[in-house]
Design a protein around this motif. Structure first.
Motif, mmCIF file in Angstrom:
data_model
loop_
_atom_site.group_PDB
_atom_site.id
_atom_site.type_symbol
_atom_site.label_atom_id
_atom_site.label_comp_id
_atom_site.label_asym_id
_atom_site.label_seq_id
_atom_site.Cartn_x
_atom_site.Cartn_y
_atom_site.Cartn_z
ATOM 1 N N LYS A 245 0.852 -1.200 0.000
ATOM 2 C CA LYS A 245 0.000 0.000 0.000
ATOM 3 C C LYS A 245 0.887 1.249 0.000
ATOM 4 O O LYS A 245 1.472 1.611 1.029
ATOM 5 C CB LYS A 245 -0.890 -0.023 1.252
ATOM 6 N N LEU A 246 0.998 1.899 -1.160
ATOM 7 C CA LEU A 246 1.883 3.058 -1.295
ATOM 8 C C LEU A 246 1.151 4.227 -1.941
ATOM 9 O O LEU A 246 0.415 4.049 -2.915
ATOM 10 C CB LEU A 246 3.099 2.697 -2.159
ATOM 11 N N SER A 247 1.393 5.429 -1.422
ATOM 12 C CA SER A 247 0.832 6.635 -2.050
ATOM 13 C C SER A 247 1.650 6.953 -3.302
ATOM 14 O O SER A 247 2.750 6.429 -3.493
ATOM 15 C CB SER A 247 0.906 7.818 -1.080
ATOM 16 N N ASN A 248 1.119 7.832 -4.147
ATOM 17 C CA ASN A 248 1.848 8.209 -5.373
ATOM 18 C C ASN A 248 3.187 8.855 -5.045
ATOM 19 O O ASN A 248 4.199 8.574 -5.690
ATOM 20 C CB ASN A 248 0.996 9.163 -6.228
ATOM 21 N N ASP A 249 3.202 9.727 -4.028
ATOM 22 C CA ASP A 249 4.459 10.389 -3.625
ATOM 23 C C ASP A 249 5.486 9.360 -3.143
ATOM 24 O O ASP A 249 6.672 9.465 -3.455
ATOM 25 C CB ASP A 249 4.209 11.425 -2.519
ATOM 26 N N SER A 250 5.002 8.365 -2.390
ATOM 27 C CA SER A 250 5.914 7.307 -1.903
ATOM 28 C C SER A 250 6.522 6.545 -3.070
ATOM 29 O O SER A 250 7.717 6.245 -3.074
ATOM 30 C CB SER A 250 5.171 6.331 -0.998
ATOM 31 N N LYS A 251 5.682 6.247 -4.066
ATOM 32 C CA LYS A 251 6.178 5.527 -5.254
ATOM 33 C C LYS A 251 7.266 6.338 -5.961
ATOM 34 O O LYS A 251 8.278 5.785 -6.395
ATOM 35 C CB LYS A 251 5.027 5.234 -6.221
ATOM 36 N N VAL A 252 7.042 7.658 -6.062
ATOM 37 C CA VAL A 252 8.033 8.530 -6.723
ATOM 38 C C VAL A 252 9.339 8.534 -5.924
ATOM 39 O O VAL A 252 10.435 8.431 -6.490
ATOM 40 C CB VAL A 252 7.487 9.979 -6.868
ATOM 41 N N ARG A 253 9.233 8.615 -4.591
ATOM 42 C CA ARG A 253 10.447 8.624 -3.746
ATOM 43 C C ARG A 253 11.237 7.326 -3.902
ATOM 44 O O ARG A 253 12.459 7.345 -4.051
ATOM 45 C CB ARG A 253 10.064 8.841 -2.275
ATOM 46 N N LEU A 254 10.536 6.200 -3.864
ATOM 47 C CA LEU A 254 11.209 4.893 -3.971
ATOM 48 C C LEU A 254 11.831 4.703 -5.351
ATOM 49 O O LEU A 254 12.954 4.213 -5.478
ATOM 50 C CB LEU A 254 10.214 3.766 -3.677
ATOM 51 N N GLU A 255 11.115 5.124 -6.403
ATOM 52 C CA GLU A 255 11.638 5.007 -7.770
ATOM 53 C C GLU A 255 12.887 5.883 -7.935
ATOM 54 O O GLU A 255 13.869 5.473 -8.568
ATOM 55 C CB GLU A 255 10.540 5.430 -8.762
ATOM 56 N N THR A 256 12.853 7.066 -7.329
ATOM 57 C CA THR A 256 13.999 7.985 -7.407
ATOM 58 C C THR A 256 15.219 7.371 -6.729
ATOM 59 O O THR A 256 16.334 7.413 -7.257
ATOM 60 C CB THR A 256 13.662 9.342 -6.734
ATOM 61 N N THR A 258 15.917 4.208 -6.221
ATOM 62 C CA THR A 258 16.470 3.048 -6.932
ATOM 63 C C THR A 258 17.127 3.467 -8.252
ATOM 64 O O THR A 258 17.961 2.744 -8.783
ATOM 65 C CB THR A 258 15.377 1.991 -7.215
ATOM 66 N N ARG A 259 16.746 4.648 -8.758
ATOM 67 C CA ARG A 259 17.267 5.095 -10.050
ATOM 68 C C ARG A 259 18.601 5.821 -9.947
ATOM 69 O O ARG A 259 19.440 5.727 -10.842
ATOM 70 C CB ARG A 259 16.237 6.029 -10.713
ATOM 71 N N THR A 260 18.818 6.579 -8.866
ATOM 72 C CA THR A 260 20.003 7.441 -8.825
ATOM 73 C C THR A 260 20.643 7.506 -7.445
ATOM 74 O O THR A 260 19.958 7.358 -6.429
ATOM 75 C CB THR A 260 19.640 8.874 -9.296
ATOM 76 N N ASN A 261 21.958 7.748 -7.433
ATOM 77 C CA ASN A 261 22.702 8.017 -6.194
ATOM 78 C C ASN A 261 23.071 9.487 -6.090
ATOM 79 O O ASN A 261 23.775 9.885 -5.169
ATOM 80 C CB ASN A 261 23.997 7.187 -6.159
ATOM 81 N N ASP A 262 22.616 10.281 -7.053
ATOM 82 C CA ASP A 262 22.976 11.693 -7.142
ATOM 83 C C ASP A 262 22.115 12.521 -6.182
ATOM 84 O O ASP A 262 20.912 12.677 -6.387
ATOM 85 C CB ASP A 262 22.767 12.167 -8.589
ATOM 86 N N GLY A 263 22.745 13.041 -5.120
ATOM 87 C CA GLY A 263 22.015 13.806 -4.108
ATOM 88 C C GLY A 263 21.322 15.029 -4.665
ATOM 89 O O GLY A 263 20.257 15.429 -4.197
ATOM 90 N N PHE A 264 21.914 15.619 -5.710
ATOM 91 C CA PHE A 264 21.325 16.821 -6.291
ATOM 92 C C PHE A 264 20.057 16.480 -7.067
ATOM 93 O O PHE A 264 19.050 17.191 -6.989
ATOM 94 C CB PHE A 264 22.342 17.510 -7.202
ATOM 95 N N GLU A 265 20.098 15.368 -7.800
ATOM 96 C CA GLU A 265 18.905 14.918 -8.538
ATOM 97 C C GLU A 265 17.793 14.552 -7.558
ATOM 98 O O GLU A 265 16.615 14.861 -7.773
ATOM 99 C CB GLU A 265 19.273 13.709 -9.407
ATOM 100 N N ILE A 266 18.179 13.916 -6.460
ATOM 101 C CA ILE A 266 17.207 13.557 -5.419
ATOM 102 C C ILE A 266 16.579 14.815 -4.826
ATOM 103 O O ILE A 266 15.369 14.900 -4.609
ATOM 104 C CB ILE A 266 17.891 12.702 -4.322
ATOM 105 N N ALA A 267 17.410 15.839 -4.591
ATOM 106 C CA ALA A 267 16.911 17.103 -4.032
ATOM 107 C C ALA A 267 15.944 17.784 -5.004
ATOM 108 O O ALA A 267 14.965 18.419 -4.583
ATOM 109 C CB ALA A 267 18.081 18.028 -3.710
ATOM 110 N N GLU A 268 16.198 17.649 -6.306
ATOM 111 C CA GLU A 268 15.304 18.262 -7.297
ATOM 112 C C GLU A 268 13.931 17.574 -7.288
ATOM 113 O O GLU A 268 12.900 18.237 -7.407
ATOM 114 C CB GLU A 268 15.923 18.195 -8.697
ATOM 115 N N VAL A 269 13.922 16.259 -7.130
ATOM 116 C CA VAL A 269 12.641 15.535 -7.028
ATOM 117 C C VAL A 269 11.921 15.973 -5.753
ATOM 118 O O VAL A 269 10.705 16.207 -5.744
ATOM 119 C CB VAL A 269 12.863 14.003 -7.036
ATOM 120 N N ASP A 270 12.684 16.123 -4.662
ATOM 121 C CA ASP A 270 12.126 16.578 -3.391
ATOM 122 C C ASP A 270 11.493 17.963 -3.546
ATOM 123 O O ASP A 270 10.421 18.241 -3.008
ATOM 124 C CB ASP A 270 13.252 16.631 -2.340
ATOM 125 N N LEU A 271 12.169 18.821 -4.315
ATOM 126 C CA LEU A 271 11.649 20.175 -4.573
ATOM 127 C C LEU A 271 10.317 20.094 -5.317
ATOM 128 O O LEU A 271 9.357 20.812 -4.987
ATOM 129 C CB LEU A 271 12.682 20.965 -5.386
#
Length: 345
Positions: A245-256, A258-271
């Protein structure tokens, strides 16, 4: 630091004998005074609020230079870098000899396979973190989940073949330090913990990070926790455990994750997920009240706008020319609400 040592440090700071001071949040207390603070470096910036960081600005008659460091910039800081109010340096390469951490998402039904993987890693001489969320609003329930999880791990990884440590915020500092030290020295193979291990723990031999109920963590925390492994030459892994049972935002966080180790890219998704916060205030994420612009989609337009704003100010610093009167009037209106917050990264 005991009281007598603190007194000596305060005196040395005020008379200028002490040139460099390293400390925790205690440095922002009002009683800590500097003779002439020139540079303040804030590590793990996301763990400080805007008002806390602003106190360092007020430690000197003219504000000191500020350097903030973080693996994942908070949305507000990223927004300020887009506006151009912060200069940025990005370190995007691993230290020599280290490999990128492999991140996978697994559901609770895969737990037996995950435990099998843990056994394989321990056979290779590696160590493992298992992290549970501990959120203030649901602390009692989370604490029960942590203890239930610990008991389950101890059952599946029995002594004497396996040794398991546990660390959480309710433990006395001595007990916490003892368990941490056992893990650092390799006397225990598994550490069950809350996010108290998010920063400041360095065990190069630990190669597996398992994050339980990963959907309940923010991107910044997930990335910080993943950073506890991958500190040695061996391949490391981060396993994100969730229910179905996952919300859409949770799915985006988990996909992000698993896709990248780049802290800056992660921060952009967070933004994108959380919004940039209030640049003129203290809110570190949320909706910025722009009439038309979107700070993420319109980044290029913002860069152009900033470039032309700088050109205008070079040619007419006081905005005295007739063609700049509208800009001057708008600036005066905005200045009514001006405070220190819009300078704090």
């Amino acid at each position: 630091t005991n009281t007598s040592d603190r007194r000596k440090i305060h005196e040395s700071l005020e008379n200028g004998e002490l040139q460099i001071l390293i400390g925790t949040h205690a440095l922002i207390e009002d009683k800590v005074k500097f003779k002439n603070l020139g540079l303040a470096i804030i590590d793990e910036q996301h763990r400080f609020g805007v008002a806390q960081r602003s106190k360092l600005w007020q430690k000197n008659t003219s504000p000191p230079h500020i350097l903030v460091m973080t693996a994942t910039p908070i949305p507000r800081t990223l927004a300020m870098s887009v506006y151009g109010d912060l200069d940025m340096s990005i370190i995007d390469e691993l230290p020599p000899g280290r490999k990128p951490v492999k991140t996978v998402h697994r559901f609770d039904k895969n737990r037996l396979k995950v435990f099998g993987f843990i056994r394989d890693e321990i056979k290779k001489g590696r160590q493992v973190y298992i992290v549970y969320p501990l959120i203030q609003e649901s602390e009692k329930l989370d604490y029960k989940d942590l203890m239930d999880g610990y008991e389950s791990v101890v059952r599946d990884f029995p002594q004497p073949e396996y040794q398991v440590s546990i660390v959480h915020g309710k433990m006395k500092p001595e007990a916490k330090e003892y368990e941490m030290q056992r893990f650092v020295e390799g006397k225990t193979q598994i550490m069950v913990a809350t996010t108290v291990i998010e920063v400041g723990v360095n065990v190069p031999n630990a190669s597996v990070m398992i994050i339980e109920s990963a959907e309940r963590f923010g991107l910044s925390q997930l990335h910080q926790l993943r950073g506890r492994v991958g500190r040695g030459a061996d391949q490391s892994y981060c396993i994100l455990m969730t229910s179905h049972k996952l919300s859409n935002d949770s799915k985006v966080r988990l996909e992000t994750m698993t896709r990248t180790n780049d802290g800056f890219e992660i921060a952009e998704v967070d933004l994108k997920l959380r919004g940039p916060g209030d640049i003129m205030g203290t809110q570190q994420s949320g909706v910025l009240n722009l009439k038309i612009a979107d700070i993420v989609k319109d980044r290029d337009i913002l860069k152009h706008a900033r470039f032309y704003a700088q050109q205008i100010l070079k040619q007419d610093p006081s905005l005295a020319n007739q063609e700049n009167k509208v800009l001057l009037n708008t600036y005066k209106q905005l200045s009514k609400y001006k405070n220190i917050w819009n300078y704090i990264g």
